[in-house]
Design a protein around this motif. Structure first.
Motif, PDB file in Angstrom:
ATOM      1  N   LEU A 144       0.790   9.146  -1.948  1.00  0.00           N
ATOM      2  CA  LEU A 144       0.762   8.719  -0.555  1.00  0.00           C
ATOM      3  C   LEU A 144       2.175   8.808   0.004  1.00  0.00           C
ATOM      4  CD1 LEU A 144      -1.336   5.414  -0.795  1.00  0.00           C
ATOM      5  CD2 LEU A 144      -2.126   7.601   0.093  1.00  0.00           C
ATOM      6  N   ASN A 145       2.280   9.047   1.316  1.00  0.00           N
ATOM      7  CA  ASN A 145       3.626   8.922   1.873  1.00  0.00           C
ATOM      8  C   ASN A 145       3.936   7.437   2.054  1.00  0.00           C
ATOM      9  OD1 ASN A 145       2.884   7.972   4.513  1.00  0.00           O
ATOM     10  ND2 ASN A 145       2.486  10.079   5.175  1.00  0.00           N
ATOM     11  N   LEU A 146       5.197   7.144   2.335  1.00  0.00           N
ATOM     12  CA  LEU A 146       5.646   5.757   2.334  1.00  0.00           C
ATOM     13  C   LEU A 146       4.891   4.905   3.346  1.00  0.00           C
ATOM     14  CD1 LEU A 146       7.620   3.752   1.131  1.00  0.00           C
ATOM     15  CD2 LEU A 146       9.337   4.520   2.787  1.00  0.00           C
ATOM     16  N   ALA A 147       4.724   5.401   4.548  1.00  0.00           N
ATOM     17  CA  ALA A 147       4.039   4.628   5.586  1.00  0.00           C
ATOM     18  C   ALA A 147       2.574   4.381   5.224  1.00  0.00           C
ATOM     19  CB  ALA A 147       4.138   5.333   6.933  1.00  0.00           C
ATOM     20  N   GLN A 148       1.912   5.386   4.631  1.00  0.00           N
ATOM     21  CA  GLN A 148       0.528   5.194   4.206  1.00  0.00           C
ATOM     22  C   GLN A 148       0.419   4.084   3.163  1.00  0.00           C
ATOM     23  OE1 GLN A 148      -0.196   9.255   2.935  1.00  0.00           O
ATOM     24  NE2 GLN A 148      -1.770   9.509   4.507  1.00  0.00           N
ATOM     25  N   ALA A 149       1.334   4.102   2.208  1.00  0.00           N
ATOM     26  CA  ALA A 149       1.305   3.095   1.147  1.00  0.00           C
ATOM     27  C   ALA A 149       1.529   1.697   1.719  1.00  0.00           C
ATOM     28  CB  ALA A 149       2.359   3.427   0.093  1.00  0.00           C
ATOM     29  N   VAL A 150       2.498   1.574   2.622  1.00  0.00           N
ATOM     30  CA  VAL A 150       2.770   0.284   3.246  1.00  0.00           C
ATOM     31  C   VAL A 150       1.556  -0.181   4.053  1.00  0.00           C
ATOM     32  CG1 VAL A 150       4.175  -0.902   4.984  1.00  0.00           C
ATOM     33  CG2 VAL A 150       5.279   0.567   3.281  1.00  0.00           C
ATOM     34  N   PHE A 151       0.966   0.732   4.808  1.00  0.00           N
ATOM     35  CA  PHE A 151      -0.194   0.348   5.634  1.00  0.00           C
ATOM     36  C   PHE A 151      -1.354  -0.111   4.767  1.00  0.00           C
ATOM     37  CE2 PHE A 151      -4.139   1.143   7.926  1.00  0.00           C
ATOM     38  CZ  PHE A 151      -3.897   0.433   9.093  1.00  0.00           C
ATOM     39  N   ALA A 162       6.231  -8.912 -11.046  1.00  0.00           N
ATOM     40  CA  ALA A 162       5.289  -9.583 -11.943  1.00  0.00           C
ATOM     41  C   ALA A 162       4.067  -8.715 -12.217  1.00  0.00           C
ATOM     42  CB  ALA A 162       4.855 -10.911 -11.341  1.00  0.00           C
ATOM     43  N   ALA A 163       3.744  -7.815 -11.287  1.00  0.00           N
ATOM     44  CA  ALA A 163       2.555  -6.983 -11.434  1.00  0.00           C
ATOM     45  C   ALA A 163       2.715  -5.725 -10.582  1.00  0.00           C
ATOM     46  CB  ALA A 163       1.299  -7.750 -11.025  1.00  0.00           C
ATOM     47  N   ILE A 164       1.846  -4.764 -10.846  1.00  0.00           N
ATOM     48  CA  ILE A 164       1.860  -3.476 -10.149  1.00  0.00           C
ATOM     49  C   ILE A 164       0.656  -3.390  -9.211  1.00  0.00           C
ATOM     50  CG2 ILE A 164       1.442  -1.001 -10.521  1.00  0.00           C
ATOM     51  CD1 ILE A 164       3.217  -1.245 -13.017  1.00  0.00           C
ATOM     52  N   VAL A 165       0.871  -2.792  -8.052  1.00  0.00           N
ATOM     53  CA  VAL A 165      -0.213  -2.482  -7.120  1.00  0.00           C
ATOM     54  C   VAL A 165      -0.447  -0.983  -7.158  1.00  0.00           C
ATOM     55  CG1 VAL A 165      -1.082  -2.658  -4.775  1.00  0.00           C
ATOM     56  CG2 VAL A 165       0.554  -4.353  -5.618  1.00  0.00           C
ATOM     57  N   GLU A 166      -1.659  -0.597  -7.491  1.00  0.00           N
ATOM     58  CA  GLU A 166      -1.994   0.829  -7.586  1.00  0.00           C
ATOM     59  C   GLU A 166      -3.353   1.067  -6.950  1.00  0.00           C
ATOM     60  OE1 GLU A 166      -2.721   4.309 -10.963  1.00  0.00           O
ATOM     61  OE2 GLU A 166      -1.833   2.403 -11.529  1.00  0.00           O
ATOM     62  N   ALA A 167      -3.402   1.933  -5.952  1.00  0.00           N
ATOM     63  CA  ALA A 167      -4.664   2.225  -5.273  1.00  0.00           C
ATOM     64  C   ALA A 167      -5.517   3.157  -6.127  1.00  0.00           C
ATOM     65  CB  ALA A 167      -4.393   2.860  -3.911  1.00  0.00           C
ATOM     66  N   PRO A 168      -6.841   2.927  -6.173  1.00  0.00           N
ATOM     67  CA  PRO A 168      -7.732   3.783  -6.969  1.00  0.00           C
ATOM     68  C   PRO A 168      -8.037   5.093  -6.238  1.00  0.00           C
ATOM     69  CG  PRO A 168      -9.005   2.072  -5.901  1.00  0.00           C
ATOM     70  CD  PRO A 168      -7.567   1.798  -5.549  1.00  0.00           C
ATOM     71  N   ARG A 217       5.169   4.408 -15.744  1.00  0.00           N
ATOM     72  CA  ARG A 217       6.214   4.654 -16.740  1.00  0.00           C
ATOM     73  C   ARG A 217       5.845   3.901 -18.019  1.00  0.00           C
ATOM     74  NH1 ARG A 217      10.120   7.303 -13.621  1.00  0.00           N
ATOM     75  NH2 ARG A 217      10.041   6.784 -11.406  1.00  0.00           N
ATOM     76  N   ASP A 218       6.813   3.241 -18.663  1.00  0.00           N
ATOM     77  CA  ASP A 218       6.507   2.571 -19.933  1.00  0.00           C
ATOM     78  C   ASP A 218       6.602   1.061 -19.816  1.00  0.00           C
ATOM     79  OD1 ASP A 218       9.205   2.420 -19.595  1.00  0.00           O
ATOM     80  OD2 ASP A 218       9.734   3.002 -21.641  1.00  0.00           O
ATOM     81  N   VAL A 219       6.432   0.534 -18.609  1.00  0.00           N
ATOM     82  CA  VAL A 219       6.503  -0.907 -18.389  1.00  0.00           C
ATOM     83  C   VAL A 219       5.095  -1.498 -18.442  1.00  0.00           C
ATOM     84  CG1 VAL A 219       7.165  -2.718 -16.784  1.00  0.00           C
ATOM     85  CG2 VAL A 219       8.575  -0.664 -16.992  1.00  0.00           C
ATOM     86  N   GLU A 220       4.906  -2.493 -19.292  1.00  0.00           N
ATOM     87  CA  GLU A 220       3.605  -3.139 -19.446  1.00  0.00           C
ATOM     88  C   GLU A 220       3.492  -4.307 -18.471  1.00  0.00           C
ATOM     89  OE1 GLU A 220       0.949  -2.446 -21.235  1.00  0.00           O
ATOM     90  OE2 GLU A 220       1.850  -0.598 -21.993  1.00  0.00           O
ATOM     91  N   LYS A 221       2.642  -4.163 -17.472  1.00  0.00           N
ATOM     92  CA  LYS A 221       2.431  -5.208 -16.473  1.00  0.00           C
ATOM     93  C   LYS A 221       0.974  -5.176 -16.015  1.00  0.00           C
ATOM     94  CE  LYS A 221       7.128  -5.317 -14.609  1.00  0.00           C
ATOM     95  NZ  LYS A 221       7.414  -6.691 -15.035  1.00  0.00           N
ATOM     96  N   PRO A 222       0.474  -6.303 -15.500  1.00  0.00           N
ATOM     97  CA  PRO A 222      -0.864  -6.280 -14.913  1.00  0.00           C
ATOM     98  C   PRO A 222      -0.908  -5.299 -13.741  1.00  0.00           C
ATOM     99  CG  PRO A 222      -0.060  -8.535 -15.175  1.00  0.00           C
ATOM    100  CD  PRO A 222       1.100  -7.637 -15.440  1.00  0.00           C
ATOM    101  N   VAL A 223      -2.034  -4.627 -13.586  1.00  0.00           N
ATOM    102  CA  VAL A 223      -2.205  -3.659 -12.502  1.00  0.00           C
ATOM    103  C   VAL A 223      -3.353  -4.124 -11.611  1.00  0.00           C
ATOM    104  CG1 VAL A 223      -2.704  -1.262 -11.908  1.00  0.00           C
ATOM    105  CG2 VAL A 223      -1.364  -1.783 -13.960  1.00  0.00           C
ATOM    106  N   HIS A 224      -3.084  -4.237 -10.295  1.00  0.00           N
ATOM    107  CA  HIS A 224      -4.087  -4.670  -9.324  1.00  0.00           C
ATOM    108  C   HIS A 224      -4.306  -3.576  -8.291  1.00  0.00           C
ATOM    109  CE1 HIS A 224      -3.642  -8.661 -11.007  1.00  0.00           C
ATOM    110  NE2 HIS A 224      -2.358  -8.706 -10.657  1.00  0.00           N
ATOM    111  N   GLY A 225      -5.524  -3.439  -7.819  1.00  0.00           N
ATOM    112  CA  GLY A 225      -5.768  -2.635  -6.649  1.00  0.00           C
ATOM    113  C   GLY A 225      -5.247  -3.365  -5.414  1.00  0.00           C
ATOM    114  N   PRO A 226      -5.101  -2.670  -4.284  1.00  0.00           N
ATOM    115  CA  PRO A 226      -4.570  -3.317  -3.081  1.00  0.00           C
ATOM    116  C   PRO A 226      -5.358  -4.546  -2.638  1.00  0.00           C
ATOM    117  CG  PRO A 226      -4.532  -0.944  -2.824  1.00  0.00           C
ATOM    118  CD  PRO A 226      -5.290  -1.221  -4.091  1.00  0.00           C
ATOM    119  N   ARG A 227      -6.675  -4.517  -2.776  1.00  0.00           N
ATOM    120  CA  ARG A 227      -7.495  -5.654  -2.328  1.00  0.00           C
ATOM    121  C   ARG A 227      -7.274  -6.870  -3.222  1.00  0.00           C
ATOM    122  NH1 ARG A 227     -13.038  -3.749  -0.180  1.00  0.00           N
ATOM    123  NH2 ARG A 227     -11.437  -2.719   1.094  1.00  0.00           N
TER     124      ARG A 227
END
Length: 245
Positions: free
Chosen positions: A142-149, A128-134, A85-95
């Motif tokens: 992803l479905n919810l369970a996949q994202a959580v896993f 504080a930050a966003i988690v986004e998978a590449p 969206r329009d929120v400016e935050k650091p973005v990290h991959g899951p690892r």
């Protein structure tokens, strides 16, 4: 070893997805589930059925009306989303996010949005930050369970960190919220928000700036003392609730 993060599901729509998320959590050694305004209420038989034996997670799930209430005692909140969206935050991959969770020493949680729409701006504002998978940019859903896993697995594989003691713990979400309301009210009182149409955007940007700073308890108290002194025009002592410096 750092305390496992809480998993927070905001406005989940299907009990089946809650149950499968609980199963994914326990697969990776996580057992603290917080559910925010589940559409079909709680308890949910469908969640119990699809948890497939993750009864300890389902039985211990805590229910909240709002995301703000659910994160109030946490010191570090990450938001898992593919919709920035329009929120400016650091973005990290899951690892990278897993290393952050392991190494912070903070009481942490990861916030996931509802299946159809994802997290809204107010919910993202709590993190504080966003988690986004590449993932494939043409199909990142992803479905919810996949994202959580995915997040839980990376946390498990990150292993125990060497945590250095902090002279002051990271501020809880509740302490940060009280600081933000203090600052926002003071800015409003002095007429900082001159353009009504720009006010929501300005508030989001200011809030995001301080959220990125990962303030400690001491820093929050110091900032509230600064605000109180400025509001008083430098006269007398800061309000005792502000903390001072």
């Amino acid at each position: 070893m750092s305390r496992p993060p809480a998993i927070l599901l905001a406005r989940p729509q299907l009990g089946e997805n809650i149950g499968m998320a609980a199963r994914a959590m326990l697969n990776c050694g996580l057992d603290e589930l917080r559910i925010i305004a589940p559409r079909d209420g709680w308890p949910n038989p469908a969640a119990e059925a699809t948890a497939a034996g993750a009864d300890v997670v389902i039985a211990g799930a805590r229910i909240f009306d709002t995301a703000a209430e659910a994160v109030a005692d946490l010191q570090l909140v990450l938001a898992a989303t593919a919709r920035r969206r329009d929120v400016e935050k650091p973005v990290h991959g899951p690892r990278e996010a897993a290393r952050l969770l392991r190494g912070s020493g903070a009481r942490a949680g990861v916030l996931f949005g509802p299946e159809r729409s994802g997290l809204d701006n107010d919910e993202l504002g709590l993190a504080a930050a966003i988690v986004e998978a590449p993932l494939n940019p043409a199909f990142p859903s992803l479905n919810l369970a996949q994202a959580v896993f995915l997040v839980a697995w990376e946390w498990r594989m990150a292993g125990p960190p060497a945590i250095l003691p902090s002279p002051s713990p990271r501020a809880t979400a509740q302490a940060f919220e009280e600081f933000w309301r203090h600052l926002d009210g003071a800015l409003d009182d002095v007429g900082y928000y001159r353009e009504p149409k720009l006010r929501p955007t300005t508030q989001r940007n200011l809030r995001a700036l301080f959220a990125r700073a990962a303030l400690t308890d001491q820093e929050v108290r110091t900032l509230r003392g600064v605000i109180a002194r400025l509001v008083s025009g430098g006269r007398g002592s800061p309000h005792r609730d502000s903390g001072g410096s």
